[in-house]
Design a protein around this motif. Structure first.
Motif, PDB file in Angstrom:
ATOM      1  N   TYR A  16       0.838  -1.202   0.000  1.00 39.59           N
ATOM      2  CA  TYR A  16       0.000   0.000   0.000  1.00 39.59           C
ATOM      3  C   TYR A  16       0.867   1.243   0.000  1.00 39.59           C
TER       4      TYR A  16
ATOM      5  N   ASP B  59      -2.710   3.947  -3.120  1.00 44.78           N
ATOM      6  CA  ASP B  59      -3.474   4.935  -2.358  1.00 44.78           C
ATOM      7  C   ASP B  59      -4.977   4.714  -2.488  1.00 44.78           C
ATOM      8  N   SER B  60      -5.368   3.592  -3.109  1.00 42.91           N
ATOM      9  CA  SER B  60      -6.776   3.165  -3.114  1.00 42.91           C
ATOM     10  C   SER B  60      -6.820   1.706  -2.677  1.00 42.91           C
ATOM     11  N   PRO B  61      -6.617   1.477  -1.372  1.00 42.00           N
ATOM     12  CA  PRO B  61      -6.360   0.103  -0.914  1.00 42.00           C
ATOM     13  C   PRO B  61      -7.566  -0.830  -0.963  1.00 42.00           C
ATOM     14  N   THR B  62      -8.715  -0.313  -1.365  1.00 44.48           N
ATOM     15  CA  THR B  62      -9.892  -1.187  -1.444  1.00 44.48           C
ATOM     16  C   THR B  62     -10.288  -1.492  -2.881  1.00 44.48           C
TER      17      THR B  62
ATOM     18  N   GLY C 291     -15.731  -3.215   3.432  1.00 43.21           N
ATOM     19  CA  GLY C 291     -15.390  -3.685   4.770  1.00 43.21           C
ATOM     20  C   GLY C 291     -14.087  -4.465   4.833  1.00 43.21           C
ATOM     21  N   ASP C 292     -13.229  -4.245   3.864  1.00 38.73           N
ATOM     22  CA  ASP C 292     -11.942  -4.949   3.842  1.00 38.73           C
ATOM     23  C   ASP C 292     -11.028  -4.203   2.877  1.00 38.73           C
ATOM     24  N   ARG C 293      -9.776  -4.590   2.842  1.00 42.48           N
ATOM     25  CA  ARG C 293      -8.839  -3.959   1.921  1.00 42.48           C
ATOM     26  C   ARG C 293      -7.840  -5.000   1.429  1.00 42.48           C
TER      27      ARG C 293
ATOM     28  N   ASP D 204      -4.569  -4.936   1.181  1.00 42.67           N
ATOM     29  CA  ASP D 204      -3.209  -5.007   1.718  1.00 42.67           C
ATOM     30  C   ASP D 204      -3.157  -5.644   3.100  1.00 42.67           C
ATOM     31  N   THR D 205      -4.262  -6.181   3.572  1.00 43.74           N
ATOM     32  CA  THR D 205      -4.256  -6.782   4.907  1.00 43.74           C
ATOM     33  C   THR D 205      -4.479  -8.289   4.865  1.00 43.74           C
TER      34      THR D 205
ATOM     35  N   GLU E 284       3.904  10.088   3.059  1.00 44.22           N
ATOM     36  CA  GLU E 284       3.237   9.038   3.831  1.00 44.22           C
ATOM     37  C   GLU E 284       3.520   7.636   3.294  1.00 44.22           C
TER      38      GLU E 284
ATOM     39  N   THR F 230       5.443   4.477   2.952  1.00 46.54           N
ATOM     40  CA  THR F 230       6.534   3.861   3.689  1.00 46.54           C
ATOM     41  C   THR F 230       7.184   2.778   2.831  1.00 46.54           C
TER      42      THR F 230
END
Lengths: 283, 471
Positions: free
Chosen positions: A135, A169-172, A197-199, A201-202, A262, A264
């Protein structure tokens, strides 16, 4: 976007995870005589990334550097691609493609781009990969296919099928596209898929296409979200010859924009597997 | 509201029943108790939800009537929270601010990842602070999002929960503070609607930090505690935007590389208990926080000697914890003539409640009593007392000259006394009692406006304490 998914075009597939769709298609489309049922269950290639170290050299090549014209692969991308373990390795059952912020060969970032060019190329079938995405602004990973004739038929004539593209920058949101003559780059035939309700990158998600002479279907996990047919594209249908697979994480460029304060680093795309099934109907 | 009370009544009843059960059944686990706290997420829909009747507590000095329920404005439904921020010159309060605290049992918020709401304002404006977890009690799990930018159209805002597993019984559902610094002192109105705790599922990529992410190294002293500051939690939201909130220390777990030297409690207060070196770091929900505090402890802090008790009429104190100090313009004038290098003194350092001036890069520095405060009339005083500790080696040529100025800028006179290297001692307090008569050429001392410490750079780092005149 005009190509939004139409239920009467549903092509059911005999894949367990798409069983619900299959059922839906069977009940909803029983009277449709035009529907084609493919049997995309014959696994012809898979890399489960179970052997630690460098990716399997009989399957994966590397694109090194900043592109044939040194212009960031035609997109002003900022990374220098390498085959170093810092940027690409198999570890703990996953392929890791890692974008780093570092001065390297005149670039400010390094990353990796793997291809199966000359090692695995196929027309039609089901191509899928299970991936956890990175992300951050400027991070642009992709799982995509490129026609194996780009040396003779200059892109976009050789065709490009983007199974999954994503902007950090649009993680969903992910999107699937095709590029061909008359419908490439900003004019590509494309559609977004957004998680609720989720993305991305997780956790891991499955990104795939079902590709036959009549259509390319796009799915994420169990959701078939788009179908592109020859009638949908604003030009010649150039998806009837073998394509090879590309996995990469780009950094910056005209499309995603540059990383910002931002973002990382390092940022890693984890690939659990890549699997390709044959399209039996085209044998 | 009636229904609400009934529900609360039921909750209390069920708690009572539960307590009775607990009394006779030995094998009920402690965890079962948590289930009695409401897991409701809604805070305000068209009415406050489950807050009880007495839930709004304004901040001291704020306009108590700023809050109302606006039945003509709503993002969804029929009503919203309306906050009328007063003008800066409003005699009934020059800002708006309050907590919304449940009148009753707290809620179990462990199933949520954010407080969300829709908001708009009568004009584009930054709301200073919006958050939750403030209850006018311990405020242990207070969360603050600062400078929340509101536009004139409804938009959704997210305040992430730093670590929801901590919030097993939370009463502070919402708090805000809004002033007019951004609007030239003029008031405005903003509205909040559909205020609720939600499990968005898109709050991820935690980046906690302490000390604003800095790796700080400093000396510390036994029994002088240090309060950790700059504690934040940052999440990436579903829109790809990073959202940073200020998080109270109790969300963090603190670690020390040497607990025999220093350790932090859950309130972020580092106790210094022994000599040596220790580094304090933190985690938040098992994610390492950026930033650290490396402490070098040589021993106890060397305070200046405590001055003797004196009658109030016998002392004019400029800077001492022993007496009532007269007002001063400053402890460091930062004279902008290009020659002063001296830092420190603005403000003095606070060593566990004991104030000390630490001048560094000293060449000269003045303590002023002539601009906005009354000059000192020392006519009846006989001596100047000052304690000075030189925090470095003292060479033969080193000195500190004390200079007094009377009637600054108007028939000004001055006199000085030089403390030479035979009097000053490296790294030790020296107590000086200098007869005011020694300040030759001062003459009249009824309007003392400046006291200078001058080293011409021969001594750079000093502590100063207990500056007073007496007779």
């Amino acid at each position: 976007m005009k190509n939004s998914y139409k239920i009467k075009h549903t092509i059911a597939v005999q894949v367990p995870m798409l069983l619900i769709l299959l059922l839906f298609a069977m009940t909803a489309c029983e009277t449709e005589e035009t529907q084609t049922v493919t049997t995309l269950t014959k696994l012809v290639m898979s890399d489960e990334f179970d052997t630690e170290g460098a990716p399997n050299p009989s399957l994966w090549n590397y694109n090194i550097g900043r592109g044939p014209n040194g212009d960031g692969w035609g997109n002003q991308e900022l990374q220098f691609y390498t085959d170093r373990t810092e940027n690409v390795k198999v570890d703990n059952g996953f392929l890791l493609i890692t974008a780093r912020e570092e001065s390297f060969e005149g670039a400010s970032y390094t990353s990796a781009r793997l291809t199966t060019q000359g090692l695995f190329e196929q027309a039609y079938g089901r191509f899928e990969a299970r991936i956890r995405l990175p992300y951050g602004k400027g991070i642009w990973p992709a799982f995509w296919l490129l026609g194996n004739d780009c040396d003779q038929n200059i892109w976009p004539q050789c065709g490009e099928i983007d199974v999954m593209e994503y902007l950090g920058d649009s993680p969903t949101v992910v999107f699937g596209s095709v590029h061909g003559p008359g419908y490439s780059a900003g004019e590509a035939e494309t559609k977004e898929y957004e998680l609720t309700g989720d993305r991305f990158d997780t956790g891991f998600h499955v990104f795939g296409i079902e590709w036959s002479p009549e259509y390319i279907n796009y799915y994420v996990d169990g959701d078939l979200y788009n179908q592109i047919t020859p009638e949908d594209v604003a030009g010649e249908w150039v998806f009837d010859h073998p394509f090879y697979i590309i996995l990469n994480v780009a950094v910056g460029g005209t499309f995603p924009g540059s990383p910002n304060d931002e973002t990382t680093f390092p940022q890693t795309m984890l690939v659990d597997y890549v699997r390709v099934y044959e399209n039996n109907l085209t044998d | 509201m009636k229904n609400r009370k009934q529900r609360n009544g039921k909750t209390i009843l069920s708690v009572l029943v539960f307590m009775i059960l607990l009394g006779c059944e030995r094998d009920l686990s402690d965890e079962a108790e948590f289930a009695t706290f409401s897991t409701t997420g809604d805070v305000f829909t068209d009415l406050p939800v489950g807050l009880g009747s007495n839930f709004y507590f304004p901040f001291l000095g704020s306009k108590a009537t700023a809050f109302s329920v606006d039945e003509n404005t709503a993002y969804e439904g029929q009503a919203s929270i309306r906050i009328d921020v007063p003008n800066a010159n409003d005699p009934n309060g020059n800002f708006a601010g309050a907590i919304f605290r449940i009148d009753g049992s707290g809620r179990n918020l462990t199933g949520f990842d954010a407080l969300t709401f829709w908001a708009k304002a009568s004009q584009g404006v930054n709301i200073g602070e919006i958050g939750f977890g403030q209850d006018f009690g311990e405020n242990k799990f207070q969360v603050t999002r600062t400078n929340v930018s509101l536009g004139t159209q409804w938009a959704k805002y997210v305040i992430p929960i730093p670590d929801a597993s901590k919030l097993i019984e939370e009463k502070g559902m919402l708090w805000y503070a809004a002033g007019t610094n951004d609007t030239g002192g003029f008031g405005y109105t903003f509205w909040l609607d559909e205020v609720r705790f939600e499990n968005l599922g898109t709050i991820a990529q935690a980046q906690p930090s302490i000390l604003n992410g800095e790796d700080v190294e400093q000396d510390a002293f036994i029994d002088i505690p240090i309060t950790l500051t700059g504690l934040t939690q940052t999440f990436n939201s579903g829109s790809g935007e990073n959202i940073t909130v200020i998080a109270k220390p109790s969300y963090f777990d603190f670690q020390s590389t040497n607990v025999d030297v220093a350790r932090s409690n859950e309130l972020g207060v580092v106790s210094v208990v022994g000599t040596g070196q220790a580094t304090i770091t933190a985690t938040l929900a098992n994610v390492a926080a950026a930033g650290s505090l490396a402490l070098d402890v040589a021993g106890t802090f060397d305070f200046a000697p405590t001055p003797p008790a004196r009658d109030a009429g016998d002392v004019i104190s400029v800077f001492s914890d022993a007496y009532n100090n007269v007002p001063v313009d400053y402890y460091n004038g930062f004279f902008t003539d290009g020659f002063q290098t001296t830092e420190g003194g603005a403000p003095p350092i606070d060593v566990n409640g004991d104030m000390i001036i630490n001048y560094t890069l000293l060449n000269f520095v003045g303590i002023g009593t002539f601009n906005d405060v009354a000059p000192l009339n020392l006519t009846d005083m006989t001596h100047l007392h000052v304690d000075i500790k030189v925090n470095e080696a003292v060479d033969a040529d080193d000195f500190i000259r004390l200079q007094l100025l009377n009637s600054v800028g108007n028939n000004e006179t001055s006199g000085s006394v030089t403390i030479d290297s035979s009097t000053l001692v490296a790294n030790q307090w020296v107590s000086l009692d200098i007869p005011l008569a020694d300040f030759a050429d001062l003459g009249d001392r009824s309007q003392i406006g400046l006291l200078f410490f001058i080293s011409d750079g021969t001594i750079a780092d000093i502590f100063v304490d207990n500056i007073y005149y007496y007779k």
